[in-house]
Scaffold this motif. Structure first.
Motif, mmCIF file in Angstrom:
data_model
loop_
_atom_site.group_PDB
_atom_site.id
_atom_site.type_symbol
_atom_site.label_atom_id
_atom_site.label_comp_id
_atom_site.label_asym_id
_atom_site.label_seq_id
_atom_site.Cartn_x
_atom_site.Cartn_y
_atom_site.Cartn_z
ATOM 1 N N CYS A 1 41.611 40.433 33.698
ATOM 2 C CA CYS A 1 40.498 40.843 32.833
ATOM 3 C C CYS A 1 40.591 40.095 31.505
ATOM 4 O O CYS A 1 41.663 40.019 30.900
ATOM 5 N N ILE A 2 39.469 39.543 31.054
ATOM 6 C CA ILE A 2 39.465 38.842 29.763
ATOM 7 C C ILE A 2 38.822 39.706 28.668
ATOM 8 O O ILE A 2 38.492 39.217 27.594
ATOM 9 N N HIS A 3 38.603 40.958 28.983
ATOM 10 C CA HIS A 3 38.089 41.942 28.013
ATOM 11 C C HIS A 3 36.771 41.510 27.371
ATOM 12 O O HIS A 3 36.564 41.688 26.180
ATOM 13 N N CYS A 4 35.887 40.969 28.193
ATOM 14 C CA CYS A 4 34.594 40.531 27.649
ATOM 15 C C CYS A 4 33.644 41.709 27.455
ATOM 16 O O CYS A 4 32.652 41.602 26.743
ATOM 17 N N GLY A 5 33.894 42.819 28.145
ATOM 18 C CA GLY A 5 33.034 43.999 28.005
ATOM 19 C C GLY A 5 31.777 43.961 28.859
ATOM 20 O O GLY A 5 30.973 44.894 28.835
ATOM 21 N N GLY A 6 31.611 42.895 29.643
ATOM 22 C CA GLY A 6 30.390 42.753 30.451
ATOM 23 C C GLY A 6 30.201 43.895 31.447
ATOM 24 O O GLY A 6 29.085 44.377 31.649
ATOM 25 N N CYS A 7 31.303 44.336 32.044
ATOM 26 C CA CYS A 7 31.178 45.384 33.064
ATOM 27 C C CYS A 7 30.721 46.706 32.447
ATOM 28 O O CYS A 7 29.944 47.445 33.048
ATOM 29 N N MET B 1 36.520 48.237 33.593
ATOM 30 C CA MET B 1 37.692 47.380 33.326
ATOM 31 C C MET B 1 38.956 48.216 33.193
ATOM 32 O O MET B 1 40.009 47.838 33.667
ATOM 33 N N CYS C 1 31.140 40.374 36.347
ATOM 34 C CA CYS C 1 32.488 40.057 35.872
ATOM 35 C C CYS C 1 32.796 38.551 36.001
ATOM 36 O O CYS C 1 32.821 38.014 37.112
ATOM 37 N N PRO C 2 33.061 37.868 34.879
ATOM 38 C CA PRO C 2 33.337 36.425 34.955
ATOM 39 C C PRO C 2 34.672 36.135 35.643
ATOM 40 O O PRO C 2 34.892 35.018 36.111
ATOM 41 N N ARG D 1 36.525 40.087 39.241
ATOM 42 C CA ARG D 1 37.418 41.193 39.612
ATOM 43 C C ARG D 1 36.721 42.162 40.570
ATOM 44 O O ARG D 1 35.547 42.486 40.378
ATOM 45 N N LEU E 1 35.861 45.145 41.079
ATOM 46 C CA LEU E 1 35.862 46.406 40.328
ATOM 47 C C LEU E 1 35.428 47.605 41.182
ATOM 48 O O LEU E 1 35.893 48.722 40.955
#
Ligand code: SF4
Ligand code: SF4
Length: 440
Positions: free
Chosen positions: A370-376, A387, A419-420, A423, A425
């Protein structure tokens, strides 16, 4: 025209509906053999009431569910019971099934029609039950139970779900275009069973032809009646057709966490189910054939086929000219459907579509951290934190994710779609639910 919609999240996946949306419903000839699983509904498996070598007629009851939640199963052809044995099943791996060898000389069964208005609501509900109807949108919940909300529920609105927001699927779209009068009649029958007067038919704005046709059918049918039936266009946004999002989009009512539609006075029915209710009410016709979208770029001839329940996927593939560059088969839509690895599985009552996807239509890449982009979180229509659930599951702590509302997750797939890091999810959410239940 701006359509109504739900307030949180949602995504806009590529639609791919152009493969089948203009193809008229085509009747596939009955196959030589059908395989009817005893479990193709939500609830207890049905018990067979026929034996090996017994002659059965098209529409005859093969199996029933007594004193439990479930639905009867009927023969989709006239022929002989060849066996009752475990066979591949689209969701249960294997399941006991009644296998019937079709008699090629038997004519198709004919049904007489009668005026449903002469029947009481109890008689109409009994016909729905006897016909073995279940929700045809995927879950397979018995329709007669859904149409019998508890007396404490103050139901005032029927919603017909014409969203069909999953990519590729065009079954409900074609049914609305080709049988609009039957859908309106089916809605009236359900209103009578529920004893209410209001019905909203929600259709996504990417089906303007269906909106026009259904509006016309409503006007022609409801001119002089004391019923409030209307068609409402909805924004094109996935998952517009899931129950909670649909109800909010059309009524601004929010189903509480852990609640059901009737808690906010609503019953939702799918378009295909409404057509089946109509046929059960006016002809006493059981549910043993249905319209299914077969699509994807790996099937030689995509189609909207009316097929007998119990038809094997291998027979459908032969009928549609085989496959090319096939990488993945999905039952249902690509967002909420599930992979199938065996062509010997039958079409069941709840099959809405089967997709044959090639490598360009299938994401086969590896997933990363996870790159913690917040998209999900932005995409989740339930306002959850997918996430966090994923990180906990990877750390072996899935049982601690209840605080993230994981049981509110209905596995729509929006989070995984955006999710880029690719993942998985939804799979993480499924695992978390299993682990919470294991830990009591
Ligand atoms: S699958 Fe679950 S967590 Fe993911 S977006 Fe849908 S509801 Fe939210
Ligand atoms: S979308 Fe994927 S990468 Fe971004 S926060 Fe969610 S899980 Fe992490």
């Amino acid at each position: 025209m701006a359509g109504s919609t739900f307030p949180k999240g949602g995504v806009h996946p590529e639609e791919h509906k152009e493969l089948t949306e203009h193809l008229a419903i085509e009747e596939m000839p009955a196959p030589g053999q059908v395989v009817l699983p005893l479990s193709m509904h939500f609830g207890a498996a049905a018990k067979p009431v026929v034996k090996k070598k017994q002659q059965v007629q098209e529409g005859e009851v093969l199996a029933i569910v007594e004193k439990a939640l479930g639905a009867s199963i009927h023969s989709s052809v006239t022929g002989v019971v060849k066996s009752i044995e475990p066979r591949p099943h689209p969701t249960m791996v294997r399941c006991d099934a009644v296998v019937i060898e079709r008699d090629p000389s038997a004519p198709a069964r004919q049904y007489e029609t009668e005026d449903w208005r002469k029947l009481s609501r109890e008689q109409l509900l009994a016909r729905v039950k006897e016909a073995g109807l279940v929700g045809l949108g995927g879950a397979g919940f018995p329709t007669h139970v859904k149409l019998s909300p508890p007396p404490t529920a103050k139901v005032d609105t029927l919603i017909l779900n014409g969203a069909e927001c999953e990519p590729y699927l065009t079954t409900d779209h074609r049914i609305m275009l080709e049988y609009p009068g039957k859908i309106v009649q089916g809605a009236k029958i359900i209103l009578k069973i529920l004893g209410i007067k209001q019905c909203i038919l929600g259709i996504e704005l990417n089906k303007p032809d269906a909106i026009n046709v259904m509006n016309k059918a409503v006007q022609e049918s409801f001119g002089d009646e004391d019923l409030n039936v209307r068609v409402q266009g909805m924004e094109v946004k996935y998952p517009q057709g899931s129950e909670k999002q649909l109800i909010y989009s059309l009524t601004n009512r929010a189903v509480p966490g852990g609640g059901l539609p009737f808690d906010v006075g609503v019953i939702v029915q799918n378009i295909s189910t409404t057509l089946a209710v109509f046929e059960a009410a006016i002809m006493s016709k059981p549910l043993y054939e249905k319209v299914v979208t077969f699509s994807g770029r790996a099937i030689n001839r995509p189609a909207n086929l009316k097929v007998k329940v119990g038809t094997l996927l291998s027979d459908v593939v032969n009928y549609l000219g085989g496959t090319r560059d096939l990488l993945k088969i999905v039952s249902g839509g690509p967002m909420m459907g599930f992979a199938i690895s065996d062509l010997e599985v039958p079409i069941v009552k709840a099959t809405s579509g089967v997709l044959f996807l090639n490598s360009k239509e299938t994401d086969v890449g590896e997933y990363g951290p996870c790159i913690h982009c917040g998209g999900c979180m932005e995409a989740c229509p339930m306002g959850l934190s997918p996430m966090e659930v994923g990180i906990y599951v990877e750390a072996g702590k899935g049982h601690l994710t209840e605080k993230y509302g994981v049981f509110e997750c209905f596995e729509c797939g929006c989070c995984g779609y955006v999710c880029p890091a690719r993942r998985p999810l939804v799979q993480f959410a499924r695992l978390a639910k299993i682990q919470i239940k294991k830990h009591g």
